[in-house]
Design a protein around this motif. Structure first.
Motif, PDB file in Angstrom:
ATOM      1  N   THR A  13       2.188 -20.034 -86.761  1.00 33.51           N
ATOM      2  CA  THR A  13       1.873 -18.547 -87.366  1.00 33.51           C
ATOM      3  C   THR A  13       1.354 -17.903 -86.083  1.00 33.51           C
ATOM      4  O   THR A  13       1.877 -16.652 -85.782  1.00 33.51           O
TER       5      THR A  13
ATOM      6  N   ASP B 236      -0.862 -23.684 -83.660  1.00 34.75           N
ATOM      7  CA  ASP B 236      -0.640 -22.850 -84.871  1.00 34.75           C
ATOM      8  C   ASP B 236       0.575 -22.072 -84.770  1.00 34.75           C
ATOM      9  O   ASP B 236       0.800 -21.110 -84.169  1.00 34.75           O
TER      10      ASP B 236
ATOM     11  N   ARG C 272       3.962 -17.760 -83.237  1.00 38.40           N
ATOM     12  CA  ARG C 272       5.105 -16.612 -83.157  1.00 38.40           C
ATOM     13  C   ARG C 272       4.409 -15.328 -83.239  1.00 38.40           C
ATOM     14  O   ARG C 272       5.146 -14.388 -82.493  1.00 38.40           O
TER      15      ARG C 272
END
Length: 238
Positions: A25, A23, A28
């Motif tokens: 998101t 994933d 990060r």
């Protein structure tokens, strides 16, 4: 923080961490928070990519998501244990059932964290694992046929090395340091995982079972005994 703890934190934060999370998101988000906390971070979006990265640059710890495309996190953890037994593994999971946690430990994880999680807790868990694995007393522990080299973090039985994960080594070290003593699961969690470990006592049972499979249970060599209603005890070889 004491000077010794501060020195340990400075040491552990220089060690590379591999984050395997598909994933983007979450990847990060975690990567930014780990870097802000001073860690060196490598990132991969699949298990295959993560294992390939490990061939070229060996991390001290892998933060590993369970639900990955291709080979899942359990399979990746198993391969890490086979190919890189000295590397610690912290698994990230969106699953909170006890069975899922136990499965992670069965495949060789050292700790787990359930999503969603506070990034401060993730950093604290990583630091706790690395502190445990980087303590060095520079001495030997011997019992029966076993010789435990604390400096090299190696266990030998009759001069044959037994491959252990970092957490398995910590656990056998505790048993050998407390030979003949009955240790409860809580005792073992505090001594081998650290007082700041937040987890299930079933973790101890899983790791004891894995240790028994590796070292055997012969009375002549030394073995881990079950103390019914209490926990476990190391029995010296006869």
């Amino acid at each position: 923080m004491s000077k010794s703890n501060d020195a340990i934190s400075q040491l552990t934060e220089k060690l590379p961490i591999l984050l395997i999370e598909d994933d983007i998101t979450i990847r990060r988000f975690v990567e930014i928070n780990l870097k802000r906390s001073g860690f060196q971070v490598m990132a991969a979006d699949s298990g295959e990519t993560g294992l390939s990265l490990m061939e070229n640059r060996r991390p001290a710890l892998v933060v590993l998501d369970v639900m990955l495309p291709g080979i899942d996190g359990y399979q990746v953890c198993s391969q890490i244990r086979d190919r890189f037994p000295e590397v610690a593994v912290l698994m990230l999971t969106a699953l909170s059932q006890d069975l899922d946690k136990v499965m992670g430990f069965e495949f060789g994880a050292d700790d787990y964290l359930v999503k969603p999680f506070n990034p401060l807790e993730l950093v604290a868990r990583i630091r706790a694992i690395l502190r445990r694995f980087n303590k060095d007393s520079g001495s030997l522990l011997c019992s029966g046929s076993f010789r435990c080299d604390l400096r090299a973090q190696q266990l030998f039985m009759d001069e044959r090395e037994i491959e252990l994960t970092p957490q398995e080594f910590r656990l056998i070290k505790v048993f050998l340091e407390h030979r003949g003593q009955a240790l409860s699961r809580d005792d073992l969690l505090n001594l081998a995982w650290g007082e700041d470990f937040v987890g299930d006592p079933k973790t101890v049972d899983v790791h004891v079972r894995r240790l028994r499979e590796k070292i055997g249970n012969a009375p002549s060599t030394g073995r881990i005994e079950t103390v019914w209603g209490s926990g476990y005890r190391w029995r010296e070889g006869s």
